[in-house]
Design an enzyme around this catalytic site. Structure first.
Site, short mmCIF file in Angstrom:
data_model
loop_
_atom_site.label_atom_id
_atom_site.label_comp_id
_atom_site.label_asym_id
_atom_site.label_seq_id
_atom_site.Cartn_x
_atom_site.Cartn_y
_atom_site.Cartn_z
N HIS A 199 0.85 -1.19 0.00
CA HIS A 199 0.00 0.00 0.00
C HIS A 199 0.89 1.24 0.00
O HIS A 199 0.81 2.11 0.87
CB HIS A 199 -0.94 -0.03 1.21
CG HIS A 199 -1.92 -1.15 1.15
ND1 HIS A 199 -3.17 -1.03 0.57
CD2 HIS A 199 -1.83 -2.45 1.59
CE1 HIS A 199 -3.81 -2.18 0.66
NE2 HIS A 199 -3.01 -3.06 1.27
N HIS A 220 1.14 -8.35 -2.41
CA HIS A 220 0.25 -8.40 -3.58
C HIS A 220 0.71 -7.46 -4.71
O HIS A 220 0.17 -6.39 -4.94
CB HIS A 220 -1.23 -8.17 -3.24
CG HIS A 220 -1.56 -7.09 -2.28
ND1 HIS A 220 -1.15 -5.78 -2.42
CD2 HIS A 220 -2.32 -7.11 -1.15
CE1 HIS A 220 -1.64 -5.04 -1.44
NE2 HIS A 220 -2.34 -5.84 -0.65
N ASP A 278 -5.08 -13.63 -0.11
CA ASP A 278 -5.64 -12.38 0.41
C ASP A 278 -7.14 -12.55 0.67
O ASP A 278 -7.93 -11.63 0.49
CB ASP A 278 -5.39 -11.22 -0.57
CG ASP A 278 -5.52 -9.85 0.10
OD1 ASP A 278 -5.62 -9.79 1.34
OD2 ASP A 278 -5.55 -8.84 -0.63
#
Length: 392
Positions: A199, A220, A278
């Site tokens: 992020h 991810h 996830d």
């Protein structure tokens, strides 16, 4: 669930760490892999025989990034929820996992970590809990995704050090572009915790600097990170090109386009790509609308989206499906790709001496699958945690 101290699995196609056997057998003794050989097993007394009937035996899948499933969430903060998740994961071939937190208040994160600490040494039905993946709260609000932006903050030693002292965090995801987070990279790495970029809206040079401090993982890949541009390669360009960075991949063919998966595969190769789910708590549940801690989401046709804006909010993916999808994109066989679902994750969190591959002396963490990777049986440390024939 069934506990079997001495097991022989026969008539299996076995994908072992150093070779694949077309027709072979494997013996489990006291939860460990004791023998692997081609052909038929010897006649032994006091042994439970499992006839694979030609199915493929793989190392059990290891999911190092999952938030929940079957109605259970890591942020529930209790051992019973973690046990419920573990049973659900075993149905998809997962033999061990990291319980992954969400960005939240310090109190709720601490409660979740304490629950992991209390549960990780318990031998329960289902997959084995290996520790925690701390995803947030030290992220970049500009790339918050489904994370709770109101709780995103910089790393404060007074908050983060007690979490590390619990000794359950195996993977720590943060936004490394903020100077206030730099100390935590150094501290975590010094304790043997893998640090990941996540992020993040950072630039290439910021990620390279973090790599030089010890960051070695990307959460991810492609998702919730600054994209590749030819004059500013961003986080995506950094994790694709820099040596020493392993990349997680959500391979549901929705979070990442197949062409991007192919690019990632070509850049990182079989040894630096780690499949994850996830998954969120509504994985395995019926379609419909559900309330997460701070927003309403809708599960429909396997997808999870935030009702307010339609953006993705985790997955309902299983590890066997992720591996199946990677095979379809790369056109490569399971004999080549198996480690992306097991050994690479084990190496990332430092448990590869006992988990992640089929090798003598390692834990008997095994999954029996058919040609399309449907799970027939999951064995965790020599214990049958799931059997499709038994409906468990």
């Amino acid at each position: 669930m069934t506990i079997k101290k001495r097991i022989i699995i026969k008539s299996a196609r076995i994908v072992a760490e150093t070779a694949a056997y077309g027709r072979a057998w494997l013996r489990v003794e006291n939860g460990k892999i004791a023998a692997i050989a081609p052909g038929d097993p010897p006649e032994l007394q006091d042994v439970n025989i499992i006839d694979a009937n030609g199915a493929t035996l793989l190392p059990g899948f290891i999911d190092i990034h999952t938030h929940g499933g079957d109605g259970f969430d890591v942020m529930d903060g209790d051992a019973d929820s973690l046990a419920g998740m573990a049973r659900f994961f075993a149905r998809g071939g997962v033999t061990s996992f990291l319980a992954t937190t969400w960005t939240d208040s310090g109190e709720r994160i601490q409660q979740a970590l304490r629950a992991v600490a209390s549960a990780q040494d318990m031998r329960r039905d289902g997959a084995r809990l290996l520790g925690a993946h701390l995803e947030g709260p030290y992220l970049n609000a500009a790339k918050c995704g489904a994370q709770h932006s109101a709780y995103i903050r910089r790393a404060d030693p007074a908050e983060a050090l007690p979490w590390l002292d619990l000794n359950v965090i195996r993977l720590l995801s943060l936004a490394p572009e903020f100077p206030e987070n730099h100390w935590l990279i150094t501290e975590a790495v010094s304790r043997g915790v893998r640090v990941s970029v996540a992020h993040s809206n950072g630039g290439f040079d910021q990620i390279k600097s973090a790599r030089d401090r010890g960051l070695s993982h990307a959460t991810h890949a492609f998702n919730a990170m600054s994209p590749l541009h030819h004059r500013e390669p961003g986080v995506v360009g950094a994790v694709l090109s820099l040596d020493g960075i392993h990349c997680e991949l959500i391979c549901d063919l929705e979070h990442v386009h197949p062409a991007a998966i192919e690019i990632l595969w070509r850049c990182k190769g079989v040894e630096r790509l780690i499949l994850i789910t996830d998954s969120v708590k509504i994985a395995g549940m019926p379609d419909g609308r559900y309330q997460f801690s701070h927003q309403e989401v809708e599960k429909k046709d396997g997808s999870v989206r935030i009702c307010a804006d339609g953006s993705l909010a985790g997955t309902t993916l299983t590890m066997n499906a992720a591996l199946r999808n990677l095979m379809s994109v790369t056109k490569l066989p399971v004999d080549t790709l198996w480690r992306t679902a097991s050994l690479n994750a084990a190496q990332a969190i430092g448990v590869d001496e006992r988990k992640g591959s089929i090798a003598l002396g390692k834990d008997a963490d095994l999954v029996l699958v058919d040609d399309t990777l449907n799970v027939h049986m999951t064995i965790v440390e020599g214990r049958i945690a799931y059997s499709r024939d038994e409906g468990e």
